[in-house]
Design a protein around this motif. Structure first.
Motif, PDB file in Angstrom:
ATOM      1  N   GLN A 153     -10.179  -1.207  -5.949  1.00 27.29           N
ATOM      2  CA  GLN A 153     -10.436  -2.088  -4.801  1.00 27.29           C
ATOM      3  C   GLN A 153     -11.897  -2.545  -4.747  1.00 27.29           C
ATOM      4  OE1 GLN A 153      -7.744  -2.516  -2.537  1.00 27.29           O
ATOM      5  NE2 GLN A 153      -6.404  -1.080  -3.591  1.00 27.29           N
TER       6      GLN A 153
ATOM      7  N   ALA B  22      -3.821   5.066   3.232  1.00 29.68           N
ATOM      8  CA  ALA B  22      -3.287   3.694   3.248  1.00 29.68           C
ATOM      9  C   ALA B  22      -3.813   2.939   4.473  1.00 29.68           C
ATOM     10  CB  ALA B  22      -1.762   3.727   3.260  1.00 29.68           C
TER      11      ALA B  22
ATOM     12  N   TYR C  49       2.177   1.826  -3.312  1.00 26.58           N
ATOM     13  CA  TYR C  49       1.096   2.329  -4.158  1.00 26.58           C
ATOM     14  C   TYR C  49       0.960   3.841  -3.995  1.00 26.58           C
ATOM     15  CZ  TYR C  49      -3.736   2.742  -5.955  1.00 26.58           C
ATOM     16  OH  TYR C  49      -4.854   3.106  -6.638  1.00 26.58           O
TER      17      TYR C  49
ATOM     18  N   LEU D 180       0.832  -1.209   0.000  1.00 28.42           N
ATOM     19  CA  LEU D 180       0.000   0.000   0.000  1.00 28.42           C
ATOM     20  C   LEU D 180       0.865   1.256   0.000  1.00 28.42           C
ATOM     21  CD1 LEU D 180      -2.847  -0.865   2.536  1.00 28.42           C
ATOM     22  CD2 LEU D 180      -3.160  -0.103   0.176  1.00 28.42           C
TER      23      LEU D 180
ATOM     24  N   ALA E  55      -5.999  -0.593   4.724  1.00 26.33           N
ATOM     25  CA  ALA E  55      -5.196  -1.723   5.197  1.00 26.33           C
ATOM     26  C   ALA E  55      -6.030  -2.928   5.621  1.00 26.33           C
ATOM     27  CB  ALA E  55      -4.305  -1.267   6.342  1.00 26.33           C
TER      28      ALA E  55
END
Lengths: 381, 232
Positions: B197, B159, B134, B131, B163
């Protein structure tokens, strides 16, 4: 799993350590207070253990010679020697005097004993310089804390006394330094009056002055005789109070030290209470400082148990580090005190248990704050 | 067919009672699909944060029904005592300020919730590093929030919200303290997250410049959800 307490403490380590040191100093004073009490118990028994006699004979119906005043005739020692079971008997006097020293006089307790008699009141291993008394007049053995050196002269009453020996660690039940003089000198100091006083007394018709008085007669017994049996015989026939070594020890530690121990106990309890309140306040403040973070943690779903664990662990660690600092502090300063301070490990462990229990209780105030924290407080900037 | 991530039916929220009763939300009904970015907007004090908190299982509604994914979590009362567990497992929160835990590092902030959910330290750190990569802040993994810039902190907080692999992301005015360019960047990033996501993202915002970047806008006015229009 991340240990939140460890991370939080590491984040503000300096502050945490300084806070622990502050609480530690308080705990150190608690340890010193307990040590003062232990020191009093040790001091109270020094003379008793140095003499190591079986019986203490004192004035009837008194708790003499330490807890109450006692006066008896010196000649009683001869009578005692005739009693079945008594091996040796000797006379002793005790009196508070001030030694003329600079910059200010030193208050001491003078022990009078017969240097040629059955008992030597000075334990040989206590002498660190010079020797014990050898003459019946004008010699004095002092403790190192009085500041006198061997060969110096001290004026007591009408006479000059030569310092012939220095002892270490000899104190009275009250914690004053002990000095030793001969019985005859002690009797003169305690029971003889100045010329003016004698003239004055004569004018009043008082002429009978007996200086052959002592404060106690001590006796040791022959093997096979019981202390109680011989003590009872003396009580019955000589109308005196008689105490065995164990009884005298009880009088010293209970009657004489009891009030002081209660006083110290009160101080200790107050100090422990103050330490607990301070720990509680510190934890409360530390928790308050983290309320925003606690709200965030609750909002993102961290369970109360994890946050409470952080507060309790921080409290326990604070108490434990404070305890270690307290011990270090106490050991650094205990010998600077004018009276004996005895630090014992069992007392330290007991304090640790008490402080841990109180720390857990004091952490509840922080825990309550955690439980009441509103996760919604994290929202809105 | 689109998959509903949030479904709210006839949601009512009042504060106080009797003469001091304040009606904040009166019968809100709407749904948000997975992969959708929705702006929740209303005048100040109109109840948008309250609505967000009710969806986030923080504030208890007065009555109504809330579904999160397939699970009905509220039906005139919470259907579970563990609303915190729902937040921990299903929802990611982003705040106006970054609200990182100051005594934890970036990596620890991001792994805290997954580890609480039972993910091992090793796995959670591996996911967290991905993450952080990213969001291009993996080099700051061991820094604390005090050592980061505002933008970096905001990226870490996003992030952290991702998570626990949430189904829903609730963002309370994430652009309020940012200039227009950064605001656009953040909203575009949230849109990308919603798609990548497959999560529903709800952002509370006053900033009309952000509306074109969202899929839909939900407006609250006079206690009612007055429009749920598709952005075009």
């Amino acid at each position: 799993m991340i240990n939140l307490a460890q991370k939080d403490i590491a984040h503000s380590l300096g502050k945490f350590i300084v806070t622990s040191m502050g609480v530690g100093m308080l705990l150190g004073i608690v340890l010193i207070m307990i040590g003062v009490y232990r020191g009093m118990i040790v001091d109270a028994q020094i003379l008793l253990n140095d003499l190591d006699v079986d019986l203490w004979v004192v004035q009837e119906d008194t708790l003499g010679p330490f807890a109450e005043a006692s006066r008896i005739h010196e000649s009683l020692k001869e009578t005692l020697r005739a009693i079945d079971g008594v091996d040796k008997a000797g006379a002793l006097t005790f009196q508070n005097i001030q030694l003329p020293a600079t910059p200010k006089p030193v208050r001491v307790v003078a022990v009078g004993f017969d240097p040629h008699g059955s008992f030597n009141a000075i334990k040989p291993e206590r002498i660190i310089a010079g020797r014990t008394l050898q003459r019946s007049h004008y010699e004095i053995v002092v403790t190192d804390k009085t500041g006198f050196k061997v060969g110096e002269t001290i004026k007591l009453g009408r006479n000059n006394f030569k310092v012939v020996g220095i002892t270490k660690g000899t104190v009275s039940s009250g914690g004053d330094s002990l000095v030793y003089i001969s019985l005859k000198d002690a009797q003169e100091l305690q029971f003889s009056y100045s010329n003016n006083r004698i003239r004055n007394d004569k004018a009043r018709g008082i002429i009978n002055r007996d200086s052959h008085m002592v404060n106690t007669i001590v006796a040791s017994l022959k093997p096979g005789y019981s202390n109680d049996m011989v003590a009872n015989a003396i009580r019955r026939f000589k109308h005196k109070s008689v105490y065995t070594k164990a009884e005298q020890k009880t009088i010293l530690t209970k009657n004489l030290v009891e009030k002081s121990s209660k006083q110290i106990g009160m101080f200790t309890a107050i100090l422990v209470a103050v330490s607990t309140i301070i720990i509680a306040l510190i934890i409360y403040t530390m928790t308050l400082e983290k309320m925003k973070e606690i709200s965030i943690m609750k909002l993102i779903g961290i369970p109360n148990s994890l946050i409470i664990k952080m507060v309790v662990q921080e409290t326990l660690l604070l108490a434990f580090i404070a305890f270690i600092f307290g011990n270090i502090f106490a050991y650094l300063i205990y010998d600077k005190f004018p009276k004996r301070v005895v630090l014992e490990m069992p007392d330290a462990w007991m304090l640790l248990i008490v402080i841990i229990v109180f720390a857990i209780l004091s952490s509840l105030i922080g825990v309550k704050k955690v439980i009441s924290a509103d996760p919604a407080a994290a929202i809105g900037g | 067919m689109s998959e509903k991530s949030i479904r709210v039916e006839n949601l009512i929220k009042n504060f106080g009672e009797g003469e001091s009763l304040v009606e904040v939300i009166d019968g809100a009904s709407f749904s948000i699909d997975k992969g959708e970015l929705v702006a929740l907007t209303a005048p100040s004090g109109a109840g948008k944060t309250t609505l967000l908190m009710m969806i986030g299982c923080v504030e208890e509604p007065t009555s109504g029904t809330i579904y999160l994914g397939d699970e009905k979590v509220y039906d005139n009362k919470w259907l579970t005592k563990e609303t915190r567990k729902i937040r921990r497992e299903k929802i990611g929160f982003i705040f106006q300020a970054h609200h990182l835990i100051p005594f934890l590092t970036v990596l620890e902030n991001v792994t805290l919730v997954p580890q609480t959910n039972g993910i091992s330290k090793k796995d959670s750190e591996k996911d967290a590093m991905e993450l952080l990569k990213y969001f291009e802040i993996s080099d700051k993994a061991n820094a604390t929030s005090a050592q980061l810039s505002g933008g970096q902190n905001q990226r870490v907080s996003i992030a952290r919200a991702l998570a626990n692999k949430p189904e829903i992301i609730l963002a309370d005015e994430p652009t309020a303290a940012l200039d227009l360019k950064r605001s656009v960047d953040v909203v575009k990033m949230l849109k990308k997250i919603a798609v990548d996501q497959n999560v529903a993202v709800v952002i509370v915002t006053h900033d009309e410049a952000m509306y074109p970047l969202c899929d839909r806008i939900i407006k609250i006015e006079n206690k009612k959800v007055i429009s749920t229009e598709v952005n075009s």
